[in-house]
Design a protein around this motif. Structure first.
Motif, PDB file in Angstrom:
ATOM      1  N   HIS A 116       0.842  -1.196   0.000  1.00 38.41           N
ATOM      2  CA  HIS A 116       0.000   0.000   0.000  1.00 38.41           C
ATOM      3  C   HIS A 116       0.882   1.252   0.000  1.00 38.41           C
ATOM      4  CE1 HIS A 116      -0.084  -1.155   4.466  1.00 38.41           C
ATOM      5  NE2 HIS A 116       0.637  -0.067   4.441  1.00 38.41           N
ATOM      6  N   SER A 117       0.263   2.403   0.011  1.00 36.66           N
ATOM      7  CA  SER A 117       1.005   3.661  -0.125  1.00 36.66           C
ATOM      8  C   SER A 117       1.758   4.026   1.147  1.00 36.66           C
ATOM      9  CB  SER A 117       0.034   4.794  -0.478  1.00 36.66           C
ATOM     10  OG  SER A 117      -0.806   5.079   0.638  1.00 36.66           O
ATOM     11  N   ASN A 118       2.796   4.848   0.968  1.00 38.82           N
ATOM     12  CA  ASN A 118       3.515   5.401   2.122  1.00 38.82           C
ATOM     13  C   ASN A 118       2.560   6.208   2.995  1.00 38.82           C
ATOM     14  OD1 ASN A 118       5.796   4.303   0.959  1.00 38.82           O
ATOM     15  ND2 ASN A 118       6.909   6.236   0.802  1.00 38.82           N
ATOM     16  N   ARG A 119       1.626   6.900   2.359  1.00 40.30           N
ATOM     17  CA  ARG A 119       0.649   7.725   3.082  1.00 40.30           C
ATOM     18  C   ARG A 119      -0.187   6.870   4.030  1.00 40.30           C
ATOM     19  NH1 ARG A 119      -1.718  12.774   2.304  1.00 40.30           N
ATOM     20  NH2 ARG A 119      -3.942  12.926   2.747  1.00 40.30           N
ATOM     21  N   ARG A 120      -0.650   5.722   3.540  1.00 38.28           N
ATOM     22  CA  ARG A 120      -1.457   4.844   4.384  1.00 38.28           C
ATOM     23  C   ARG A 120      -0.619   4.285   5.527  1.00 38.28           C
ATOM     24  NH1 ARG A 120      -2.880   0.604   6.837  1.00 38.28           N
ATOM     25  NH2 ARG A 120      -5.015  -0.101   6.917  1.00 38.28           N
ATOM     26  N   GLU A 121       0.616   3.884   5.240  1.00 38.55           N
ATOM     27  CA  GLU A 121       1.482   3.329   6.278  1.00 38.55           C
ATOM     28  C   GLU A 121       1.801   4.380   7.339  1.00 38.55           C
ATOM     29  OE1 GLU A 121       3.595   0.399   8.322  1.00 38.55           O
ATOM     30  OE2 GLU A 121       2.116   0.241   6.713  1.00 38.55           O
ATOM     31  N   LEU A 122       2.090   5.595   6.904  1.00 35.42           N
ATOM     32  CA  LEU A 122       2.365   6.670   7.853  1.00 35.42           C
ATOM     33  C   LEU A 122       1.147   6.930   8.729  1.00 35.42           C
ATOM     34  CD1 LEU A 122       4.226   8.902   8.940  1.00 35.42           C
ATOM     35  CD2 LEU A 122       3.403  10.366   7.071  1.00 35.42           C
ATOM     36  N   ALA A 123      -0.031   6.977   8.125  1.00 34.10           N
ATOM     37  CA  ALA A 123      -1.261   7.204   8.898  1.00 34.10           C
ATOM     38  C   ALA A 123      -1.479   6.095   9.913  1.00 34.10           C
ATOM     39  CB  ALA A 123      -2.467   7.313   7.968  1.00 34.10           C
ATOM     40  N   LYS A 157     -10.598   4.100   8.913  1.00 34.78           N
ATOM     41  CA  LYS A 157     -11.822   4.249   8.109  1.00 34.78           C
ATOM     42  C   LYS A 157     -12.248   5.721   8.086  1.00 34.78           C
ATOM     43  CE  LYS A 157     -16.365   2.352   7.340  1.00 34.78           C
ATOM     44  NZ  LYS A 157     -17.310   1.300   7.637  1.00 34.78           N
ATOM     45  N   LEU A 158     -12.170   6.389   9.233  1.00 39.68           N
ATOM     46  CA  LEU A 158     -12.495   7.820   9.280  1.00 39.68           C
ATOM     47  C   LEU A 158     -11.600   8.626   8.339  1.00 39.68           C
ATOM     48  CD1 LEU A 158     -12.935   8.356  13.130  1.00 39.68           C
ATOM     49  CD2 LEU A 158     -14.749   8.412  11.388  1.00 39.68           C
ATOM     50  N   LEU A 159     -10.355   8.183   8.193  1.00 39.22           N
ATOM     51  CA  LEU A 159      -9.400   8.839   7.317  1.00 39.22           C
ATOM     52  C   LEU A 159      -9.535   8.402   5.852  1.00 39.22           C
ATOM     53  CD1 LEU A 159      -6.321   8.489   9.695  1.00 39.22           C
ATOM     54  CD2 LEU A 159      -7.386  10.679   9.009  1.00 39.22           C
ATOM     55  N   GLU A 160     -10.453   7.450   5.636  1.00 41.02           N
ATOM     56  CA  GLU A 160     -10.662   6.851   4.307  1.00 41.02           C
ATOM     57  C   GLU A 160      -9.394   6.181   3.793  1.00 41.02           C
ATOM     58  OE1 GLU A 160     -12.410   9.928   1.864  1.00 41.02           O
ATOM     59  OE2 GLU A 160     -14.284   9.858   3.004  1.00 41.02           O
ATOM     60  N   LEU A 161      -8.695   5.489   4.706  1.00 37.91           N
ATOM     61  CA  LEU A 161      -7.464   4.796   4.367  1.00 37.91           C
ATOM     62  C   LEU A 161      -7.512   3.350   4.834  1.00 37.91           C
ATOM     63  CD1 LEU A 161      -4.871   7.577   5.267  1.00 37.91           C
ATOM     64  CD2 LEU A 161      -5.365   6.699   2.975  1.00 37.91           C
ATOM     65  N   GLU A 162      -8.715   2.801   4.934  1.00 36.30           N
ATOM     66  CA  GLU A 162      -8.817   1.411   5.386  1.00 36.30           C
ATOM     67  C   GLU A 162      -8.256   0.473   4.349  1.00 36.30           C
ATOM     68  OE1 GLU A 162     -13.190   2.428   4.370  1.00 36.30           O
ATOM     69  OE2 GLU A 162     -11.311   3.497   4.393  1.00 36.30           O
ATOM     70  N   ARG A 163      -8.016  -0.779   4.794  1.00 34.72           N
ATOM     71  CA  ARG A 163      -7.431  -1.786   3.895  1.00 34.72           C
ATOM     72  C   ARG A 163      -8.379  -2.114   2.772  1.00 34.72           C
ATOM     73  NH1 ARG A 163      -4.546  -6.034   8.001  1.00 34.72           N
ATOM     74  NH2 ARG A 163      -4.783  -4.655   9.730  1.00 34.72           N
TER      75      ARG A 163
END
Length: 163
Positions: A116-123, A157-163
């Motif tokens: 997944h993206s660096n953004r998702r991992e950082l979040a 999920k609130l961040l819209e970055l769920e798996r």
């Protein structure tokens, strides 16, 4: 007037943009709101590399390896328990929740490993750390870990970055 959280971010590595810092602050504020933290607080963030986080891990936890994120809570809380406004620093009026240290090298490596993206991992790592600062833990493979994972997933999920 809305209560504000103070989230200073320092970086030992080059190339940390203002937008990355703004994103980290957004993730922290989202996690705090999801956990019911409605009082002004402070969380200090340090972005670093594997070498530096390895040193910190060795010095502070006596663990001789690099890691993705370290959390240093100011209070010994249980999940769902929050410090009170009486815990605020009299000079600032902010409740100091603690510090987090994140290895951006680990962020990139784990994002690639998990696809997944660096953004998702950082979040995810920021969310994970905020929950540690609020008393959550995952030392066992049972209910404590499951509870922490449930809260992480809800915040992602609130961040819209769920798996």
């Amino acid at each position: 007037m809305a209560k504000r959280h103070y989230i200073p971010i320092t970086s030992d590595v080059l190339g940390v943009s203002d937008s990355k810092c703004a994103f980290i602050r957004k993730v922290i504020r989202t996690a705090l709101a999801a956990e019911g933290v409605d009082f002004p607080c402070e969380i200090d963030v340090r972005l670093t590399d594997d070498e530096t986080i390895h040193e910190i891990n060795r010095e502070m936890r006596e663990v001789d390896r690099a890691t993705d994120v370290l959390s240093f809570p100011m209070f010994e809380l249980t999940p769902g328990e929050l410090p009170g406004e009486e815990d605020a620093d009299p000079g600032t009026g902010l409740v100091p929740l603690g510090d987090m240290v994140i290895s951006l090298e680990h962020v990139a490596a784990q994002a690639k490993e998990y696809g997944h993206s660096n953004r998702r991992e950082l979040a995810y790592l920021v969310t994970h750390s905020v929950l540690h600062l609020l008393g959550y833990d995952h030392l066992d493979e049972g209910p404590m870990k499951a509870q922490m994972r449930e809260h992480e997933e809800a915040i992602m999920k609130l961040l819209e970055l769920e798996r």
